[in-house]
Design a protein around this motif. Structure first.
Motif, PDB file in Angstrom:
ATOM      1  N   ASP A  60       0.840  -1.197   0.000  1.00 54.66           N
ATOM      2  CA  ASP A  60       0.000   0.000   0.000  1.00 54.66           C
ATOM      3  C   ASP A  60       0.874   1.246   0.000  1.00 54.66           C
ATOM      4  O   ASP A  60       1.884   1.297   0.707  1.00 54.66           O
ATOM      5  CB  ASP A  60      -0.890   0.046   1.251  1.00 54.66           C
ATOM      6  N   VAL A  61       0.478   2.233  -0.780  1.00 57.33           N
ATOM      7  CA  VAL A  61       1.104   3.561  -0.726  1.00 57.33           C
ATOM      8  C   VAL A  61       0.166   4.475   0.048  1.00 57.33           C
ATOM      9  O   VAL A  61      -1.017   4.583  -0.286  1.00 57.33           O
ATOM     10  CB  VAL A  61       1.356   4.115  -2.134  1.00 57.33           C
ATOM     11  N   GLU A  62       0.676   5.132   1.066  1.00 58.18           N
ATOM     12  CA  GLU A  62      -0.153   6.011   1.876  1.00 58.18           C
ATOM     13  C   GLU A  62      -0.629   7.208   1.053  1.00 58.18           C
ATOM     14  O   GLU A  62       0.162   7.848   0.345  1.00 58.18           O
ATOM     15  CB  GLU A  62       0.635   6.518   3.084  1.00 58.18           C
ATOM     16  N   PRO A  63      -1.923   7.549   1.136  1.00 60.26           N
ATOM     17  CA  PRO A  63      -2.429   8.704   0.387  1.00 60.26           C
ATOM     18  C   PRO A  63      -1.713  10.008   0.738  1.00 60.26           C
ATOM     19  O   PRO A  63      -1.625  10.909  -0.101  1.00 60.26           O
ATOM     20  CB  PRO A  63      -3.909   8.767   0.801  1.00 60.26           C
ATOM     21  N   CYS A  64      -1.182  10.117   1.964  1.00 64.88           N
ATOM     22  CA  CYS A  64      -0.511  11.370   2.343  1.00 64.88           C
ATOM     23  C   CYS A  64       0.720  11.623   1.480  1.00 64.88           C
ATOM     24  O   CYS A  64       1.086  12.776   1.235  1.00 64.88           O
ATOM     25  CB  CYS A  64      -0.127  11.343   3.821  1.00 64.88           C
ATOM     26  N   TYR A  65       1.366  10.549   0.986  1.00 65.80           N
ATOM     27  CA  TYR A  65       2.525  10.738   0.129  1.00 65.80           C
ATOM     28  C   TYR A  65       2.111  11.283  -1.239  1.00 65.80           C
ATOM     29  O   TYR A  65       2.861  12.030  -1.866  1.00 65.80           O
ATOM     30  CB  TYR A  65       3.284   9.424  -0.036  1.00 65.80           C
ATOM     31  N   SER A 115      -0.480  13.274  -1.654  1.00 65.77           N
ATOM     32  CA  SER A 115      -0.754  14.685  -1.372  1.00 65.77           C
ATOM     33  C   SER A 115       0.540  15.484  -1.335  1.00 65.77           C
ATOM     34  O   SER A 115       0.617  16.595  -1.875  1.00 65.77           O
ATOM     35  CB  SER A 115      -1.502  14.816  -0.043  1.00 65.77           C
ATOM     36  N   SER A 116       1.570  14.932  -0.699  1.00 69.21           N
ATOM     37  CA  SER A 116       2.859  15.623  -0.627  1.00 69.21           C
ATOM     38  C   SER A 116       3.473  15.794  -2.008  1.00 69.21           C
ATOM     39  O   SER A 116       4.098  16.820  -2.303  1.00 69.21           O
ATOM     40  CB  SER A 116       3.813  14.847   0.287  1.00 69.21           C
ATOM     41  N   ALA A 131       4.697  19.636  -6.386  1.00 68.91           N
ATOM     42  CA  ALA A 131       4.553  20.112  -7.767  1.00 68.91           C
ATOM     43  C   ALA A 131       4.083  21.558  -7.780  1.00 68.91           C
ATOM     44  O   ALA A 131       4.574  22.384  -8.563  1.00 68.91           O
ATOM     45  CB  ALA A 131       3.573  19.222  -8.526  1.00 68.91           C
ATOM     46  N   LEU A 132       3.131  21.891  -6.909  1.00 66.79           N
ATOM     47  CA  LEU A 132       2.655  23.271  -6.856  1.00 66.79           C
ATOM     48  C   LEU A 132       3.746  24.215  -6.363  1.00 66.79           C
ATOM     49  O   LEU A 132       3.865  25.340  -6.847  1.00 66.79           O
ATOM     50  CB  LEU A 132       1.422  23.354  -5.956  1.00 66.79           C
ATOM     51  N   PRO A 188      -1.634  16.862   4.099  1.00 65.96           N
ATOM     52  CA  PRO A 188      -1.360  15.415   4.039  1.00 65.96           C
ATOM     53  C   PRO A 188      -2.004  14.638   5.176  1.00 65.96           C
ATOM     54  O   PRO A 188      -2.368  13.478   5.019  1.00 65.96           O
ATOM     55  CB  PRO A 188       0.173  15.357   4.118  1.00 65.96           C
ATOM     56  N   SER A 189      -2.161  15.261   6.348  1.00 66.46           N
ATOM     57  CA  SER A 189      -2.709  14.537   7.495  1.00 66.46           C
ATOM     58  C   SER A 189      -4.183  14.194   7.333  1.00 66.46           C
ATOM     59  O   SER A 189      -4.647  13.164   7.824  1.00 66.46           O
ATOM     60  CB  SER A 189      -2.523  15.362   8.772  1.00 66.46           C
TER      61      SER A 189
END
Length: 313
Positions: free
Chosen positions: A113-118, A120-121, A126-127, A164-165
């Motif tokens: 699994d890849v954590e969704p917070c990563y 988001s980071s 990119a922004l 991310p949290s």
């Protein structure tokens, strides 16, 4: 408390690697001070990434490795037996090639699994690159309104990113802030495009899990791919590459949230600790605070189990 007492406590609480691996294994990296210690400024001269090993079910820190590369991880997990490795059923990690490859090699029967917070980071980064490029653009700097642009970007920067949290996007609470954000999105079309993608992704990861969410995340990279902004294309390409693992992470959010709280605690410690003079010192202190080992008796003569990070003693 004198430094000698602190040193004695850390020496007594020093721990080796865990004997058994948990069913849910969390592998993550975080920046730590390294290089050469400068006694004049009381700082390390460089930063390096180290690797944390944790129990994804309880949020307990199990170990810290001096590196996060494939060689370091392979050497660490290669010392475990096949029986010990087979006890791991789920590996939670970031979108890092070394983590994915090592997980596939040593835990072939485990889900990754890849954590969704990563994710988001990755989008926030990119922004930030878009913002830096625009501010450093000579055309922007020569503009008569460059000072206004910089002020607007500074005031609205906190709204142009995912937390991310939680996966949510901050919303302006007053009309003035909303107007400034709208003006930034109007002046800079690249920000507007990125903000739209952030909003779409935030809606996906904060909604209740369903087949619709899976389909939305599957279509999201394709929707963003034709962008002419290079930073957006790179971020979307990264998401597309790890899309299957990201979907797995959305399905097991409870474990991901537990690991996220641990990483927040570690970041807080690294920010307020003032820096350790050695990797072993840092490792022992983190295991004492967030890990499985601590002096069990008032005199510090034994070992016990530390409660999960944020849990009750």
């Amino acid at each position: 408390m004198t430094p000698c007492v602190v040193k004695d406590v850390l020496d007594l609480s020093a721990a080796g690697k865990p004997v058994e691996l948990p069913a849910v294994l969390c592998v993550f990296e975080f920046p730590a001070k390294g290089g050469t210690w400068d006694s004049d400024i009381h700082h390390w001269d460089t930063y390096a990434y180290v690797c944390g090993i944790a129990d994804g079910s309880t949020g307990v820190l199990l170990d810290i490795l001096p590196g996060a590369d494939t060689a370091c991880l392979s050497d660490y997990f290669g010392s475990y037996t096949v029986r010990q490795l087979s006890s791991v059923r789920l590996v939670i990690c970031s979108m890092k090639g070394s983590f994915i490859s090592v997980a596939g090699k040593f835990f072939p029967s485990a889900a990754i699994d890849v954590e969704p917070c990563y994710v988001s980071s990755c989008l926030n980064a990119a922004l930030d690159r878009i913002r830096t490029r625009i501010l450093n653009d000579p055309a922007t700097q020569e503009s008569a309104q460059s000072g206004e642009y910089r002020l607007l970007l500074k005031e609205t920067a906190r709204f142009l990113r995912i937390r991310p949290s939680s996966g949510g996007i901050p919303v302006p609470q007053n009309a003035g802030a909303q107007e400034r954000l709208s003006r930034v999105l109007e002046i800079f079309p690249e920000f507007s495009e990125m903000y739209t993608l952030l909003t779409e992704f935030s809606a996906i990861i904060t909604s209740d899990w369903s087949d619709t969410v899976r389909q939305d995340l599957g279509r999201w990279p394709e929707h963003a791919s034709p962008s002419a902004v290079p930073e957006i294309r790179d971020a979307v390409s990264t998401v597309r590459r790890w899309r299957g693992y990201i979907l797995n992470g959305l399905e097991s959010r409870d474990h991901c949230v537990c690991c996220m709280k641990l990483m927040e605690a570690i970041r807080t410690f690294m920010r307020v600790s003032g820096g350790s003079h050695s990797f072993e010192n840092m490792r022992n202190r983190l295991l004492l605070i967030c890990g499985t080992v601590h002096p069990a008796s008032p005199s510090g003569g034994g070992r016990g189990f530390h409660p999960p990070c944020g849990g009750e003693s």
